[in-house]
Structures are given as structure tokens and as C-alpha cells.
Write a protein that holds these residues in place. Structure first.
Motif, short mmCIF file in Angstrom:
data_model
loop_
_atom_site.label_atom_id
_atom_site.label_comp_id
_atom_site.label_asym_id
_atom_site.label_seq_id
_atom_site.Cartn_x
_atom_site.Cartn_y
_atom_site.Cartn_z
N ALA A 82 0.82 -1.21 0.00
CA ALA A 82 0.00 0.00 0.00
C ALA A 82 0.86 1.26 0.00
O ALA A 82 0.56 2.23 -0.71
CB ALA A 82 -0.93 -0.01 1.21
N PHE A 83 1.94 1.25 0.76
CA PHE A 83 2.80 2.43 0.80
C PHE A 83 3.62 2.55 -0.49
O PHE A 83 3.88 3.66 -0.97
CB PHE A 83 3.71 2.39 2.02
CG PHE A 83 3.08 2.98 3.24
CD1 PHE A 83 3.23 4.32 3.55
CD2 PHE A 83 2.31 2.19 4.09
CE1 PHE A 83 2.61 4.88 4.66
CE2 PHE A 83 1.69 2.73 5.20
CZ PHE A 83 1.85 4.08 5.49
N ALA A 84 4.02 1.42 -1.06
CA ALA A 84 4.77 1.46 -2.32
C ALA A 84 3.93 2.04 -3.44
O ALA A 84 4.46 2.68 -4.36
CB ALA A 84 5.25 0.06 -2.69
N ALA A 85 2.61 1.85 -3.39
CA ALA A 85 1.71 2.32 -4.44
C ALA A 85 1.31 3.77 -4.31
O ALA A 85 0.64 4.32 -5.20
CB ALA A 85 0.45 1.44 -4.46
N LEU A 86 1.71 4.44 -3.25
CA LEU A 86 1.35 5.84 -3.06
C LEU A 86 1.95 6.70 -4.18
O LEU A 86 3.08 6.47 -4.61
CB LEU A 86 1.84 6.35 -1.71
CG LEU A 86 1.09 5.86 -0.47
CD1 LEU A 86 1.86 6.23 0.79
CD2 LEU A 86 -0.32 6.44 -0.43
N PRO A 87 1.23 7.73 -4.62
CA PRO A 87 1.74 8.60 -5.68
C PRO A 87 2.63 9.72 -5.16
O PRO A 87 3.17 10.49 -5.97
CB PRO A 87 0.46 9.16 -6.30
CG PRO A 87 -0.50 9.23 -5.16
CD PRO A 87 -0.19 8.03 -4.29
N VAL A 88 2.78 9.81 -3.85
CA VAL A 88 3.57 10.90 -3.26
C VAL A 88 4.63 10.32 -2.32
O VAL A 88 4.50 9.19 -1.85
CB VAL A 88 2.67 11.89 -2.48
CG1 VAL A 88 1.60 12.47 -3.38
CG2 VAL A 88 2.03 11.20 -1.26
N PRO A 89 5.68 11.08 -2.03
CA PRO A 89 6.71 10.60 -1.11
C PRO A 89 6.19 10.38 0.30
O PRO A 89 5.31 11.11 0.78
CB PRO A 89 7.76 11.72 -1.13
CG PRO A 89 7.52 12.45 -2.41
CD PRO A 89 6.04 12.38 -2.63
#
Length: 241
Positions: A88-95
């Protein structure tokens, strides 16, 4: 709820880990809650940067798994909560920018390693204590060697020793070190800087950068879960006679 979400303006969101006790432990349900929160944030328009911090004095004292599981499939399901958070965190569009005060142990160490930017207080402590409990931290090892050398990562895993924020910075786990109590303020400063950049460029920078660095290897992580689930299930079966 194991997660508190606050909007700080300018597209900056702060996610606070609300765990158990002073160490701020996260159990399986808390990790699943965290994964669902991250997935929801990924679809939230207007988000420009995500800051993650811990409740109280500690970022996270580690994961607390379910007890008494004697079937490998049940143990694997429990451990898969970690993979769901990672995905889920890897798929985030932001840092993802971490503000680490106090302890970052086990899962907290792993989260620090995977984040895009980590601000740690001088008195923060990082460790992989799993081997002190007879459990190899294989999930963390599935990506740790992208940040530290094999010999360093092996030693940290074997010894379970705590390292300072300065050492973690030298090893490549931490981005910057600040005075105690100042981690969140500095993380918010970095987030504001990120939020002021062109959003499409930031998304592309993060996506390409993480791909180029090879930060995600789902198959290796799943293999780690399968190995650990057999080990822990066999141990639980022996303990129950």
C-alpha cells in the motif's frame, strides 16, 4: 483506530501510528488498518506529501503477531499483513516522509528503511530484535540489502543490537538527524517543500526512482513469509506438545 490522519494544508497529510503501550506496538489488526488507510489516501485528490509519525515518545516498538497459531497457513495470513502495508505504501503517488522519535524496532525499522525520506531525532534507536526472540527477520531482509551491505545487514539481524540515529544515517536508513523533539517539525518542512513542487514531476520522480533502485520484490517477500510461517508453526506445535 490504529491510525490518526490529519490534513495540514497545502496537500500535506500527517499519519500518526496509534499503537499499544509506551513502545507503540502495532498488532495485526493495526497493520491491516494502516494498509487500508494508505490505500484510501492513494486515491485522495490533492495530496502532495505524506508524513508518518508515532504517537507519544516512540515511532514504533515493533509488530506484535497473533499468538498460538499452529498452522503455517494461519501464520502466513498473519504475516501477510506486513506485505499488505508494504504494498500500500509502495503504491502511493507521493513521497512518504517519516518523523522518528524514540524507538523504531522490527517493523518500525523496516518502515524506516522503505520510506522515501526519514528524519530521526538524535536519541532515536533502530534495531531488528527478532533474532533475540528466535525469529529471523526475513521480510525485512527481502529488501534491506538494497540499503545496507550484506555484512552490515546480517550483523544487525544476527545481533539484534540497537543503533543510533547517526549510525542509521551512515548505513543509509535515515536521511537526516535533528535534535530530540524536532523530527516532526523537520518532516513537515520537507513535506511543504515537496508539496510546492510540480505534483506530476514528484510522482514520476518517486515512481521511477523506486523502480530504478529495485526497492520492491514481492516474490522475495512472499518467499520470506512462507519460510517464516513454517518455522513459527512448527515451533508452536512443539510448544503445544
Amino acid at each position: 483506530m490504529a491510525v490518526r490522519v490529519e490534513e495540514k494544508g497545502n496537500g500535506v497529510i500527517v499519519l500518526t501510528l496509534v499503537g499499544q503501550g509506551e513502545p507503540n506496538h502495532l498488532d495485526t489488526e493495526a497493520l491491516l488498518d494502516l494498509a487500508e488507510t494508505a490505500k484510501a489516501l492513494a486515491n485522495q485528490s490533492g495530496m502532495r506529501a505524506l508524513v508518518v509519525t508515532g504517537q507519544g515518545a516512540n515511532f514504533c516498538g515493533g509488530r506484535v503477531g497473533k499468538k498460538g497459531l499452529t498452522r503455517a497457513s494461519d501464520v502466513a495470513e498473519d504475516l501477510n499483513a506486513i506485505l499488505k502495508v508494504n504494498a500500500a505504501f509502495a503504491a502511493l503517488p507521493v513521497p512518504t516522509i517519516l518523523a522518528v522519535e524514540g524507538l523504531a524496532l522490527g517493523w518500525g525499522f523496516g518502515m524506516s528503511a522503505q520510506a522515501d525520506y526519514v528524519v530521526a531525532a538524535e536519541n532515536a534507536r533502530f534495531a531488528l530484535p527478532e533474532m533475540s526472540h528466535g525469529m529471523p527477520p526475513l521480510i525485512v531482509l527481502s529488501y534491506l540489502f538494497r540499503f545496507v551491505s550484506y555484512k552490515r545487514g546480517f550483523e544487525l539481524s544476527l545481533s539484534s543490537r540497537e543503533i543510533s540515529a547517526a549510525d542509521a544515517e551512515g548505513y543509509g536508513i535515515v536521511t537526516s538527524v535533528v535534535p530530540p523533539g524536532a523530527a516532526l517539525a523537520e518532516a513537515l518542512r520537507v513535506a511543504d517543500f515537496v508539496a510546492a513542487q510540480d505534483p506530476m514531476s514528484i510522482t514520476l520522480l518517486r515512481k521511477f526512482g523506486r523502480e530504478a533502485a529495485g526497492l520492491s520484490d514481492p516474490q522475495r517477500s512472499e518467499y520470506a513469509v512462507s519460510l517464516m510461517s513454517v518455522l513459527l508453526a512448527e515451533r508452536a506445535q512443539k510448544a503445544h506438545g
